[in-house]
Design a protein around this motif. Structure first.
Motif, PDB file in Angstrom:
ATOM      1  N   PHE A   1       1.199  -1.097   0.239  1.00 13.83           N
ATOM      2  CA  PHE A   1      -0.211  -0.057  -0.306  1.00 13.83           C
ATOM      3  C   PHE A   1       0.322   1.524  -0.408  1.00 13.83           C
ATOM      4  O   PHE A   1       0.140   2.225  -1.050  1.00 13.83           O
TER       5      PHE A   1
ATOM      6  N   LYS B   1       4.149   1.479  -1.029  1.00  3.63           N
ATOM      7  CA  LYS B   1       4.265   1.532  -2.757  1.00  3.63           C
ATOM      8  C   LYS B   1       3.150   2.231  -3.331  1.00  3.63           C
ATOM      9  O   LYS B   1       3.493   3.174  -4.302  1.00  3.63           O
ATOM     10  N   VAL B   2       1.779   1.923  -3.539  1.00  7.70           N
ATOM     11  CA  VAL B   2       1.009   2.580  -4.344  1.00  7.70           C
ATOM     12  C   VAL B   2       0.806   3.660  -3.668  1.00  7.70           C
ATOM     13  O   VAL B   2       0.318   4.461  -5.034  1.00  7.70           O
TER      14      VAL B   2
ATOM     15  N   LEU C   1       3.920   5.432  -5.521  1.00 10.91           N
ATOM     16  CA  LEU C   1       3.529   5.468  -6.916  1.00 10.91           C
ATOM     17  C   LEU C   1       2.248   5.377  -7.954  1.00 10.91           C
ATOM     18  O   LEU C   1       2.617   6.619  -8.872  1.00 10.91           O
ATOM     19  N   GLU C   2       1.446   6.460  -6.837  1.00 15.16           N
ATOM     20  CA  GLU C   2      -0.124   6.474  -7.769  1.00 15.16           C
ATOM     21  C   GLU C   2       0.214   8.902  -7.617  1.00 15.16           C
ATOM     22  O   GLU C   2      -0.170   9.308  -9.073  1.00 15.16           O
TER      23      GLU C   2
ATOM     24  N   ALA D   1       3.502   8.506 -10.575  1.00 14.88           N
ATOM     25  CA  ALA D   1       2.811   8.110 -12.265  1.00 14.88           C
ATOM     26  C   ALA D   1       2.513   9.180 -13.079  1.00 14.88           C
ATOM     27  O   ALA D   1       3.223   9.736 -13.713  1.00 14.88           O
ATOM     28  N   PRO D   2       1.939   9.911 -12.029  1.00 14.20           N
ATOM     29  CA  PRO D   2       1.532  11.271 -13.890  1.00 14.20           C
ATOM     30  C   PRO D   2       1.822  12.138 -13.417  1.00 14.20           C
ATOM     31  O   PRO D   2       1.468  13.033 -14.681  1.00 14.20           O
TER      32      PRO D   2
ATOM     33  N   ALA E   1       8.742   7.655 -10.722  1.00 12.34           N
ATOM     34  CA  ALA E   1       8.310   7.286 -10.760  1.00 12.34           C
ATOM     35  C   ALA E   1       9.495   5.419 -10.853  1.00 12.34           C
ATOM     36  O   ALA E   1       9.537   4.658 -10.200  1.00 12.34           O
TER      37      ALA E   1
END
Lengths: 542, 472
Positions: B392, B394-395, B398-399, B402-403, B409
């Motif tokens: 979680f 890491k998510v 990265l969330e 990433a954009p 990322a």
């Protein structure tokens, strides 16, 4: 049903692990796998009408079944499951292979392999990595069943002394169920974050299977390579997923696909990131190099799951996720993908022609078969997508069968070298017959499952015309190479006089035949009646 | 001159922690019980305060020096909880040990609510100064650890103070909210220098590059319970200080220079930490080096804090820091629980109580509870399921990345892959290794408690993600 199909292997894995020293642990695992298969098999009942409708940002109608619980909305994570005609066959395949692998363990079908197969350091010839494995010095201390498994193996052999077969430890069954749980979750995930988490969850159990139960000479290297490649791929994939989530504002897979995917500005970026991630798993040349090592070093059931399930995660992801949420990027990147796939087909065929070891040969042939699947996807026509999905499922039936047979053969003869095998046709006619059947199915004989996927791949590529014709021709030549190396393998193994290695080996036992029968039946069924499965794909969401 | 009203409810956790420290100094043999009860009460008070409306006090104009919002009180509760955990795995210690630990915890709680540079730096010093004494064991190694820690800490404090002075010179205020509104029109060179010095100084607490080198050395030589504290609560302090400064102060007025400084710190930490950890053969230095890499992951989202996703970025950084310190606390607490009693009493010569990685072989059989917590923590640090706490975390980052910054990322992803190369062998040794049993596990309750906490955030990550959602 959806929840049962996912939850049963999970709790099965936990319970088998908890009771791994009891004699009934294996059968508990078989029961869990069977229950899961039954639950998956019941899913087509009461399915929806196939009309995809978006209401309030969520998708309804098209999925056969779906359920959704909030988990962590702050990171867009919902526990959302859904199933349709694209994911169901793969989930069913996973559940079937999981059950067969658990049965294989429980029956001790490969009893003779519980002793270390090869003590000398592995080379390419004996199934090891092609580089000198420099970290195998600690291997002699690692021999034998693993730590908790040691007691379990003792207990099992004690209570089953009459059966005379030393079964692998029940922990292996627990790990198999864990892989099955995570894989089914991947196929059913309707939320991109959940998809990523499930995708990652496959890694550790599979790593443990290779690392603990694999071929002692090569397993450490192979397991580490597998883990690093896979994690690298899945994190790149995750980056792509998060770009998509940020762009669309939702992580609901179905809604994104029906909404037409991500915006055109980021489409190519998303597709590239996702494709790299899935190409590692699929595997697509040149990211395939973990696969031969991992397949060769893994125990039979590990190879079966790797070939039958894990590679499907990559192709399913490529077709459903990458193609679904970034269709424009997919169209833009298709030529690159197609060229890589065709190169993979040709290179795998050429490499297979000269490989001296049975399991490694089968593993490398997977690179070629997956190349066909990716090429069909890249062609992008309706026939192409269906061929890709069909080839995917067919490969998932045929290659596991080949691995089961190769495992049985290696257990009997203690060698996988083509040069030291021969005369199987005389020594063990049933085994030789099945091997011939599986090899013919794998090379795409019409009437067997392998044919449709590859034939329609070539057809789909031809349909596109232009430079695709060259790719189609190259792929067709690759199929010819596949025939050549598989027949070479058959000639070496089945024909000729009986050699010392095959002298006096037993033929396939009833237990083994029982485990293999569903795969044979499935291969025949898909080969003779591809229609129903193709129709299922047709009504799925892509 | 009007004396302004002070919101004593907002300060309740701080009062409790400070009172506990004073009490611990005078209660002699009951000091440990006193300190654990007092800090637990502080944690509960923080949760209660967080449950109510956001409070603020010590106002100068519209700007407050102390905020008791959800994020601050959550961090305060975590500081108190981690201190209680460290106390629980400390065993028998002299009275002043508990006093110093409680003072440090009080510093952490102050830090959580601090919203001006002076309060922030004083709180950070209160958190750090007691550790000068605590890291020092009798003997040469202890002296080495103590001296290294003192010198590194003072150097970084001076750096941070210099940065704060520059920022004050540029903006004319020390309130973070004031920096946000005034820095936009300030001298950019002065602002950039101030931001770089301040963040570089704070990065010391987080053990982020370039002020990272003390961490492996000190953690290896300090007593293991104190290493647990340094790796968890103290790092949380550094992370909170940086996040507050960047998000509340610098993001609005000095976005370019801040983004560049943070990105540089982050990338350097990820690279240095992972490469350093790859070659370690001893458990504590391995965790320490990998902690440097994790500091880089904490900083990574802050590099994009000035963009449109600023609030999510700060929240993700805080969430990652919380998950990370919980996992670190789990790993170190489990390690403390299984260290040989001889080492705990200082009778073992040689460097480090943590021992070589090989000494953990067979732990799974000799001490299943600490071994499972340790395994869970290590797998979580690697970011893999089934230890979803790490996944979680890491998510979450990265969330955000990433954009807005794909390249960052990808660097984070590459760092995680490298991380697997040393976490997996560590996990393998614990689970499968064959070796002499390293002794029985102790402190079962404490280890079980942190294990349960990790399990809880794995099942219900939203609890952490809720309170780490920073508000403006």
């Amino acid at each position: 049903m959806l929840l049962v199909a996912v939850a049963v292997p999970f709790f099965g894995a936990v319970l088998v692990w908890a009771w791994r020293e009891r004699a009934f642990a294996h059968w508990l695992g078989v029961g869990a796998a069977a229950l899961s298969l039954a639950a998956v098999a019941l899913l087509p009942i009461g399915r929806g009408d196939g009309n995809w409708v978006i209401t309030g940002g969520h998708l309804s109608g098209g999925w056969w079944h779906q359920l959704e619980y909030e988990w962590a909305p702050a990171i867009h994570l919902d526990f959302a499951l859904a199933v349709d005609g694209v994911s169901w066959p793969l989930a069913a395949l996973t559940a079937l292979l999981g059950l067969l692998c658990c049965l294989h363990n429980a029956l001790g079908a490969e009893g003779r392999t519980s002793a270390p197969l090869q003590v000398p350091v592995a080379t390419v010839a004996t199934g090891g990595p092609s580089l000198a494995a420099d970290d195998v010095s600690g291997v002699p201390g690692q021999l034998g069943p693993g730590v908790p498994g040691g007691a379990a193996a003792l207990g099992a052999s004690g209570s089953f002394a009459g059966a005379g077969a030393a079964r692998p430890s029940a922990s292996l069954t627990a790990l198999l169920l864990a892989v099955q749980f995570a894989s089914i979750l991947v196929f059913f995930a309707d939320n991109l974050i959940l998809f990523f988490i499930a995708f990652e969850a496959v890694l550790l159990p599979m790593w443990a299977i290779i690392h603990r139960y694999g071929d002692p000479a090569a397993r450490r290297h192979a397991a580490a390579k597998f883990a690093l490649f896979t994690v690298g791929g899945s994190l790149v994939m995750a980056t792509g997923l998060f770009v998509a989530v940020a762009d669309t504002g939702t992580a609901d897979l179905g809604a994104i696909i029906v909404g037409g995917g991500v915006g055109s500005g980021v489409s190519l970026l998303v597709f590239t990131l996702l494709a790299i991630g899935f190409a590692v798993k699929a595997p697509l040349w040149p990211l395939h190099s973990w696969l031969p090592d991992a397949h060769t070093a893994a125990p039979t059931v590990g190879s079966v799951l790797l070939a039958g399930v894990l590679l499907k995660l990559g192709t399913y992801g490529l077709i459903r996720i990458a193609g679904g949420i970034a269709p424009q990027g997919a169209a833009d990147a298709a030529p690159v993908l197609a060229v890589l796939a065709t190169l993979g087909i040709l290179i795998a065929g050429l490499v297979c022609l000269s490989l001296p070891e049975l399991k490694r040969l089968i593993a490398y042939s997977s690179v070629g078969h997956m190349g066909f699947v990716v090429l069909a996807f890249a062609a992008g026509t309706e026939a192409g997508i269906r061929a890709a999905l069909f080839g995917n499922v067919a490969h998932g039936l045929i290659t596991p069968l080949l691995f089961f047979l190769a495992g049985a053969l290696k257990a009997r003869t203690r060698t996988g070298l083509l040069g030291s095998l021969g005369g199987l046709r005389l020594a063990a006619p049933q085994l030789a017959g099945l091997l011939g059947f599986a090899a013919l199915a794998s090379l795409g004989l019409p009437g067997l499952a392998g044919f449709w996927g590859e034939a329609f791949t070539v057809y789909a590529a031809t349909e596109r015309g232009g430079a695709w014709l060259a790719l189609a021709a190259a792929a067709a030549f690759g199929a010819f190479l596949a025939a050549a190396y598989l027949l070479r393998m058959l000639r070496r193994v089945s024909h000729g006089p009986i050699v010392p290695a095959t002298d006096g080996i037993g033929d396939a036992s009833t237990v083994e035949l029982a485990v293999w029968a569903p795969l044979v039946a499935g291969t025949l069924l898909l080969g003779l009646m591809p229609g129903p499965l193709l129709d299922l794909f047709g009504e799925g969401l892509l | 001159m009007r004396v302004q009203a002070i919101d004593h409810v907002a300060l309740l956790p701080l009062y409790l922690a400070a009172g506990t420290a004073a009490l611990a100094l005078f209660t002699g043999r009951f000091a440990k019980a006193c300190m654990m009860i007092g800090l637990s009460a502080a944690a509960i008070a923080a949760v209660i305060v967080a449950a109510g409306a956001d409070r603020a006090t010590f106002a100068v104009g519209p700007w407050h020096s102390y905020w008791a919002d959800d994020a601050a009180m959550g961090a305060a509760a975590l500081f108190a909880g981690l201190s209680v955990l460290v106390a629980a795995v400390s065993g028998r210690q002299p009275g002043e040990y508990w006093f110093l630990l409680a003072v440090s915890a009080a510093g952490g709680i102050t830090l959580a609510g601090a919203r001006d540079l002076i309060t922030l730096i004083v709180a950070l010093e209160t958190l750090t100064v007691p550790l000068y004494v605590l890291v020092t064991k009798p003997g040469r190694d202890g002296a080495e650890a103590g001296v290294t820690f003192v010198i590194a800490s003072i150097a970084s404090s001076a750096t941070a103070l210099m940065g704060a002075a520059f920022l004050y010179a540029a903006a004319g205020t020390v309130h973070l909210a004031g920096l946000a509104s005034n820095l936009g029109s300030a001298d950019p060179a002065l602002t950039a220098a101030g931001a770089a010095l301040l963040l570089g100084g704070f990065a010391f607490k987080l053990a982020a590059a370039p002020l990272h080198a003390w961490a492996p050395l000190v953690l290896e030589r300090a007593p293991l319970p104190i290493a647990t504290y340094l790796a968890s609560a103290s790092k949380l302090g550094g992370a909170v200080a940086i996040i507050w400064v960047v998000y509340f102060g610098l993001a609005a007025g000095a976005e370019t220079s801040t983004g560049m400084v943070v990105a540089a710190l982050s990338v350097a930490s990820i690279a240095i930490g992972n490469l350093g950890a790859l070659v370690q053969r001893r458990t504590v230095p391995l965790l320490a080096w990998s902690g440097i890499a994790h500091a880089g992951y904490v900083l990574a989202p802050l590099a994009v804090v000035a963009t449109a996703v600023g609030q999510e970025a700060a929240s993700a950084a805080l969430a990652y820091a919380v998950f990370f310190v919980l996992l670190e606390a789990g790993a170190f607490a489990a390690l403390t629980a299984v260290r040989p009693v001889a080492a705990a009493e200082g009778r073992v010569s040689g460097v480090g109580e943590g021992g070589a990685i090989g000494e953990l072989a067979g732990l799974w059989r000799s001490a299943p509870l600490p071994a499972s917590v340790f395994l869970f923590a290590v797998i979580g640090l690697a970011g893999l399921p089934p230890a979803l706490a790490g996944t979680f975390a890491k998510v979450a980052i990265l969330e955000v990345l990433a954009p807005s910054a794909v390249w960052l990322a990808v660097i984070v992803a590459a760092g995680s892959v490298l991380g697997l190369a040393y976490y997996l062998p560590l996990a393998r040794t614990v689970l499968l290794g064959r070796g002499p049993a390293t002794g029985k596990g102790r402190f079962a309750i404490a280890v079980a408690a942190i294990g349960l906490a990790l399990l809880a955030v794995t099942v219900a990550p939203q609890a952490v993600l809720d309170f780490t959602a920073v508000s403006r």
